[in-house]
Design a protein around this motif. Structure first.
Motif, mmCIF file in Angstrom:
data_model
loop_
_atom_site.group_PDB
_atom_site.id
_atom_site.type_symbol
_atom_site.label_atom_id
_atom_site.label_comp_id
_atom_site.label_asym_id
_atom_site.label_seq_id
_atom_site.Cartn_x
_atom_site.Cartn_y
_atom_site.Cartn_z
ATOM 1 N N ARG A 107 0.795 -1.233 0.000
ATOM 2 C CA ARG A 107 0.000 0.000 0.000
ATOM 3 C C ARG A 107 0.827 1.283 0.000
ATOM 4 O O ARG A 107 0.263 2.360 0.016
ATOM 5 C CB ARG A 107 -0.967 -0.023 1.186
ATOM 6 C CG ARG A 107 -1.999 -1.125 1.073
ATOM 7 C CD ARG A 107 -3.021 -1.069 2.183
ATOM 8 N NE ARG A 107 -4.033 -2.097 2.026
ATOM 9 C CZ ARG A 107 -3.919 -3.349 2.473
ATOM 10 N NH1 ARG A 107 -2.840 -3.711 3.120
ATOM 11 N NH2 ARG A 107 -4.895 -4.225 2.275
ATOM 12 N N ALA A 147 -8.958 10.917 -3.708
ATOM 13 C CA ALA A 147 -9.182 9.693 -2.913
ATOM 14 C C ALA A 147 -10.609 9.614 -2.391
ATOM 15 O O ALA A 147 -11.137 8.519 -2.155
ATOM 16 C CB ALA A 147 -8.206 9.657 -1.741
ATOM 17 N N LYS A 154 -9.685 1.969 -3.875
ATOM 18 C CA LYS A 154 -9.604 1.932 -2.415
ATOM 19 C C LYS A 154 -8.232 1.421 -1.965
ATOM 20 O O LYS A 154 -7.713 0.433 -2.491
ATOM 21 C CB LYS A 154 -10.704 1.020 -1.844
ATOM 22 C CG LYS A 154 -12.093 1.672 -1.929
ATOM 23 C CD LYS A 154 -13.097 0.954 -1.039
ATOM 24 C CE LYS A 154 -13.461 -0.399 -1.622
ATOM 25 N NZ LYS A 154 -14.519 -1.060 -0.823
ATOM 26 N N VAL A 155 -7.668 2.108 -0.985
ATOM 27 C CA VAL A 155 -6.397 1.651 -0.407
ATOM 28 C C VAL A 155 -6.632 0.331 0.336
ATOM 29 O O VAL A 155 -5.809 -0.581 0.279
ATOM 30 C CB VAL A 155 -5.825 2.732 0.538
ATOM 31 C CG1 VAL A 155 -4.552 2.228 1.222
ATOM 32 C CG2 VAL A 155 -5.558 4.019 -0.233
ATOM 33 N N ASN A 162 -12.061 5.505 1.153
ATOM 34 C CA ASN A 162 -10.770 5.961 1.675
ATOM 35 C C ASN A 162 -10.919 6.970 2.809
ATOM 36 O O ASN A 162 -9.939 7.568 3.242
ATOM 37 C CB ASN A 162 -9.938 6.584 0.543
ATOM 38 C CG ASN A 162 -9.518 5.537 -0.480
ATOM 39 O OD1 ASN A 162 -9.134 4.421 -0.106
ATOM 40 N ND2 ASN A 162 -9.628 5.873 -1.756
ATOM 41 N N PHE A 362 -7.250 7.972 3.683
ATOM 42 C CA PHE A 362 -6.205 6.977 3.395
ATOM 43 C C PHE A 362 -5.663 7.191 1.984
ATOM 44 O O PHE A 362 -6.424 7.419 1.044
ATOM 45 C CB PHE A 362 -6.771 5.563 3.502
ATOM 46 C CG PHE A 362 -7.162 5.180 4.906
ATOM 47 C CD1 PHE A 362 -6.207 5.027 5.891
ATOM 48 C CD2 PHE A 362 -8.494 4.977 5.234
ATOM 49 C CE1 PHE A 362 -6.562 4.685 7.192
ATOM 50 C CE2 PHE A 362 -8.859 4.635 6.528
ATOM 51 C CZ PHE A 362 -7.898 4.487 7.514
ATOM 52 N N THR A 363 -4.352 7.139 1.866
ATOM 53 C CA THR A 363 -3.702 7.238 0.551
ATOM 54 C C THR A 363 -2.559 6.226 0.492
ATOM 55 O O THR A 363 -2.157 5.676 1.528
ATOM 56 C CB THR A 363 -3.089 8.646 0.335
ATOM 57 O OG1 THR A 363 -2.115 8.883 1.363
ATOM 58 C CG2 THR A 363 -4.162 9.732 0.350
#
Lengths: 787, 260
Positions: A107, A147, A154-155, A162, A362-363
């Protein structure tokens, strides 16, 4: 005058002798008999599905002991998050799994895929290169706005999106703030970025795992700011080792700035592998590895609105922030943009209506967590930049606008849930105007202009909540830990003292300043007091050092324990002198009986405690050792006013800092030299953020600034000589030392004044520039000047 | 780094022989090569150190030329006073550790597009002397990290004609402190040379338009109206092509002014 070596003395740091002569004991100095070395094979892509890992060839390479992959950690716990934020709808944040080694997906660039344990470091690295990993690349999620769009990649496949959380603070204020802004005479809006930073402590992270098969005890030596927290998190949540079978040691640590608070996968790995292999396993990060595996800092994108009435009184603040969490939730990541940021949005001003909204995202980037100041610099930067912009729009003096809106009565309950106990913002601003020699600025500007340079002056105030924190409060806010501190004071028979503190010094000078406090309380030489920290086998359960909490919380625990010592020693002294305890006076290390010439020395009492031939055994036990745990009743609120004066070379856009002044109120001060040093270091980091540092990912999630060739660290010639003053002192009302904490102030207080000064300089040259995002690099300034 | 064989010959002839092995790579001060090896981004079978060869060491004055042995470290160049501008340039490369290890030959052989020495060599019309031939600076720099050197060819000396006046103006990249843009301006009896480093995707280049203007009138004003196109310039986190093109003008004017 302070007593020699006591509270208020500018005692030289005793620890510096070993640090500066190469005799410190850092984690990388620890080498165990028979140790093996681990090298982590890390992802070179930002996002992808692992379709195959073939370790066959690598396992046959010279020196390889064993190769671990994610499969070896099935059934083992993941890296836990220590703070659960509840979103504005009352639901818990989305909390993804964080395996020790990647399982199924990678990730971020740097995500560990496999770990090779070998006889030497180079053999481990050779073998890691021979591991065949097939990764089906997925689109990288890098930009926070993208995001959050519908249909974004999606991460984490098992989360709904996200979005980690959508947090409102105080949510009930939302409508009243909207209404106040709607009805305001003037609203100033500013969109800004608080850019991503890499902490870059001088010492990269290191971890050594050791296992004793005879006793079934595990030991982890690690570069940590809080070894007990690592023991608790790793023992309870990852590896299932009870605390009495797990020791965590954080010896000399070469800087952390927050990045060594967190529990990292590498720590869990070496502890796990040491037991699995029955031999010590060591990992030392390279600097390149630190860039892609240490938690990063900041990375907020914000829109702030400041509403004022017709008399320029602040009536409302509304702010919307996107906060980057990175790919996984680091230990305290969710708390940084929320409770360490939203609670500070009142700043030094009496703004009746405040609403803070934060969406954490989330990234496919390295996790983001606390970095010197942690949330508070982000708050301070927004407030102090938007005030300057408002002053310009309204045509009023930025200092006067601040003064007009200062909080002047204490205690003051803000609309964002905290209560400032003390402060005197007028006094620090007065002091600042004096030390910054603001009266002569016009002459200095004229002189700069003669040389073809633009000169600007910028100020800012700051407030911070330090001394983290009342456990009951943070518990309500989602902390999965208490935030008290501990100390054991052990008096030896001949009078010397060993203090075991739960605080952890990784550059702060506790061995000196903590000793000064105990020495002063008893009236003995500070050299009779030794400070021990950083070892769960020696120190009672403590919570470590961050959030400028050591002296305010750890120091308070030490004071409480020392008070218990003195109380018991008085009883012994009373017995030895056959006097009433009420008549015993302790002064300069002598117990005397008031109104008589009878006295016993400190050493006589301590000896009696351990050789109790003539001792009140029916009343008290022998020995002289006491422990105290201190849980604060509130945060502390250091504050101050900073001024920066810059010159801009209009041909190149280069900004140089010509003068920098800081007037801080830290309450009482134990060692003014150490405080100066903390402020200097903090300002250096703040100037680093304002002018130089920037962690940049490209659209594929590759780290563009992965080394010092492109990540600009501040150097001595980037920095001016500072004028710092901490004579304004409003002591904290609720801890025994009246101290507030000074570790983060410089980093919190300096970026806005630098940017304010740059804008002032540009405006003075006729450039209609309202804002430049940090870092205010030469190319950005030049670009802004092009219109 | 990967394992490699290591040789440290004491004569140029031995070095040339050692380098005839296709796996071998010359090592001078190692300020670029060693970090590259540590990152495992290069895997030469053999490193041939050039620092033990006395023929490659030292600085001498030869008529109007300053000749510098290829393995002479920057610190020694910084300490000479025959060509003060070159001394000043050398004194601002890297930090003391870099200047005590890094060499002029190594820098020119690497031809980093942001390095300082290429600007000095091109701006001075220097001659790059190798074990095989003499190469004019104008023919030597053939692009970013690319030179006219053949495989196994070793720079032995760099000959700088000392100009009537000269200056080097460097605008530092904030992180690496390499030249974001550096302009080297030198006036000789037979012309003016302007060499620019840091800016172009093609590496160091001569700004001939500026040279012509300065030949007519050696003053900062003479070049103040000149502009360059940012399209061919390096663009990165430290600045756009347009910014670099602008800085070339600024640094050239400053160098001219400093040259007096």
């Amino acid at each position: 005058m302070p007593m020699d070596g006591g509270i208020g003395a500018a005692t030289k740091r005793r620890e510096d002798v070993r640090f500066l002569t190469g005799t410190g004991n850092y984690t990388d100095d620890i080498n165990m008999r028979g140790q093996a070395y681990v090298h982590f094979l890390r992802s070179d892509v930002a996002h992808g599905r692992i379709t195959a890992i073939d370790t066959g060839v690598a396992e046959g390479m010279p020196g390889v002991v064993r190769i671990f992959t994610g499969a070896d950690f099935e059934g083992v716990g993941g890296i836990p998050c220590g703070w659960q934020v509840t979103d504005r709808f009352g639901a818990p944040m989305q909390e993804p799994a964080h395996p020790v080694l990647a399982q199924g997906k990678v990730r971020h660039v740097g995500d560990p895929i496999a770990a090779v344990v070998a006889e030497t470091r180079e053999q481990a690295r050779d073998a890691a290169e021979a591991i065949a990993v097939e990764i089906e690349e997925l689109p990288a999620v890098v930009d926070m706005k993208a995001a959050l769009e519908d249909g974004a990649t999606k991460v984490h496949d098992d989360l709904t999106s996200n979005l980690c959380y959508d947090w409102g603070f105080v949510e009930d204020n939302r409508d009243s703030v909207d209404a106040a802004i709607k009805g305001a005479a003037h609203v100033t809006t500013l969109e800004l970025v608080n850019q991503r930073l890499v902490a870059n402590p001088m010492e990269p992270r290191v971890a050594v795992g050791d296992y004793n098969r005879a006793s079934d005890d595990s030991t982890l030596y690690t570069t940590s700011q809080n070894p007990h927290v690592i023991r608790l998190l790793m023992g309870a949540f990852v590896l299932g080792i009870p605390e009495h079978k797990l020791r965590v040691v954080a010896p000399d640590v070469g800087g952390g700035f927050g990045s060594k608070i967190f529990h990292y996968a590498e720590e869990a790995f070496v502890t796990f592998a040491a037991k699995a292999l029955n031999r010590p396993v060591k990992w030392t990060a390279s600097r390149s590895e630190a860039f892609i595996s240490d938690a990063h800092g900041r990375d907020h994108v914000t829109k702030i609105e400041l509403a004022l009435d017709k008399d320029n009184n602040f009536v409302a603040i509304r702010t919307h922030t996107l906060a980057n969490m990175g790919a996984y939730l680091s230990t305290f990541a969710p708390s940084v943009p929320t409770y360490l940021h939203g609670t500070l949005m009142a700043g030094n001003y009496k703004t009746p209506n405040i609403y803070v909204n934060v969406k954490a995202v989330f990234t496919n980037t390295v996790a983001v967590d606390a970095y010197r100041g942690a949330g508070r610099p982000e708050a301070s930067y927004q407030i102090e930049r938007v005030i300057d912009k408002a002053a310009r729009e309204l045509g009023v003096d930025p200092i006067a606008l601040r003064r007009q809106n200062f909080i002047t009565e204490f205690p003051y309950a803000t609309p964002v849930a905290v209560e400032y106990d003390t402060g005197d913002y007028v006094a620090t601003m007065d002091k600042l105007e004096e030390i910054a020699d603001i009266k002569s600025f016009a002459a200095r500007r004229a002189e700069s202009e003669k040389r073809g340079k633009l000169r600007g002056f910028g100020v800012n105030c700051y407030i911070e909540a330090c001394g983290i924190a009342p456990s009951s409060l943070v518990g309500q806010l989602g902390a999965r830990a208490g935030l008290y501190e501990s100390a054991t004071v052990r008096v030896n028979a001949t009078g010397g003292i060993t203090v075991m503190t739960g605080s952890h010094s990784h550059g702060q000078g506790h061995e000196t300043s903590f000793a000064q406090v105990v020495a002063e309380m008893i009236g003995i030489d500070a050299n009779m007091v030794e400070i021990v920290h950083g070892d769960t086998a020696r120190v009672p359960m403590g919570m470590g050092t961050y959030g400028s909490r050591s002296l305010a919380v750890g120091g308070s625990a030490m004071v409480r324990a020392t008070e218990k010592i003195i109380n018991k020693a008085r009883k012994i002294a009373a017995h030895l002198m056959e006097a009433s305890e009420a008549d015993i006076v302790l002064k300069d290390g002598q117990f005397s009986v008031a109104g008589t010439d009878k006295s016993v020395a400190w050493g006589d009492v301590t000896l009696a405690a351990y050789v109790p031939h003539n001792y009140p055994l029916e009343e008290i036990e022998p020995g002289l050792e006491e422990t105290a745990f201190y849980d604060p009743s509130n945060f502390t609120y250091p504050s101050g006013a900073y001024a920066c004066e810059v010159e801009i070379d209009p041909e190149t856009g280069k900004v140089t800092i010509e003068r920098f002044s800081a007037a801080d109120d830290f309450g009482n001060i134990v060692n003014p030299m150490i405080v100066d040093g903390q402020v200097h270091g903090g300002i250096a980091q703040g100037i680093g953020q304002a002018l130089l540092e920037h962690c940049v990912y490209d659209e594929d999630g590759q780290l563009v600034t992965g080394s010092y060739m492109d990540y600009a660290m501040p150097r001595a010639d980037d920095l001016p000589f500072y004028t710092v003053d901490h004579s304004c002192q409003t002591p904290c009302t609720h801890n025994p030392l009246g101290v507030k904490g000074c570790g983060e102030a410089g980093a919190i207080g300096s970026p806005p004044s630098v940017v304010n000064a740059v804008i002032d300089a540009l405006q003075s040259g006729g450039y209609k520039v309202d804002h430049i995002d940090m870092p205010v690099s030469p190319s950005r300034v030049w670009q802004a000047m092009q219109g | 780094m990967y394992a490699f064989e290591f040789e440290r010959p004491s004569t140029l002839a031995d070095a040339v022989a050692a380098l005839s092995d296709g796996e071998a790579q010359p090592l001078s001060g190692g300020q670029t090569l060693i970090p590259t090896l540590k990152q495992r981004l290069a895997s030469p079978g053999k490193l041939v150190s050039l620092t033990g060869i006395s023929e490659l060491q030292g600085i001498r004055v030869d008529g109007g030329n300053l000749s510098i042995g290829a393995a002479t470290p920057h610190a020694q160049v910084a300490a000479q006073d025959h060509y003060p501008v070159l001394a000043h340039l050398a004194a601002n490369i890297g930090d003391p550790a870099v200047r005590n290890r890094g060499t002029i030959g190594g820098s020119l052989a690497n031809n980093d597009p942001s390095a300082c020495y290429p600007a000095a060599a091109l701006g001075s019309g220097a001659t790059i002397v190798t074990n095989k031939r003499e190469i004019a600076a104008d023919d030597y720099f053939t692009g970013m990290f690319d030179t006219a050197l053949d495989e196994g060819e070793i720079i032995t000396e760099v000959r700088f004609p000392v100009p009537q006046r000269a200056a080097y103006a460097k605008f530092e990249q904030p992180a690496s402190r390499f030249a974001l843009v550096g302009a080297f301006v030198a006036q000789y009896a037979d012309g003016v040379r302007v060499a620019v480093t840091g800016a172009s995707n093609e590496g160091v280049f001569r700004w001939t338009e500026a040279e012509k203007a300065l030949l007519a009138n050696f003053s900062a004003d003479a070049v103040s109206g000149l502009t360059l196109d940012g399209a061919g310039m390096i663009a990165d986190v430290h600045g756009s092509g347009d910014y670099r093109a602008h800085l070339v003008g600024v640094m050239t004017r400053r160098a001219v002014a400093a040259a007096g």
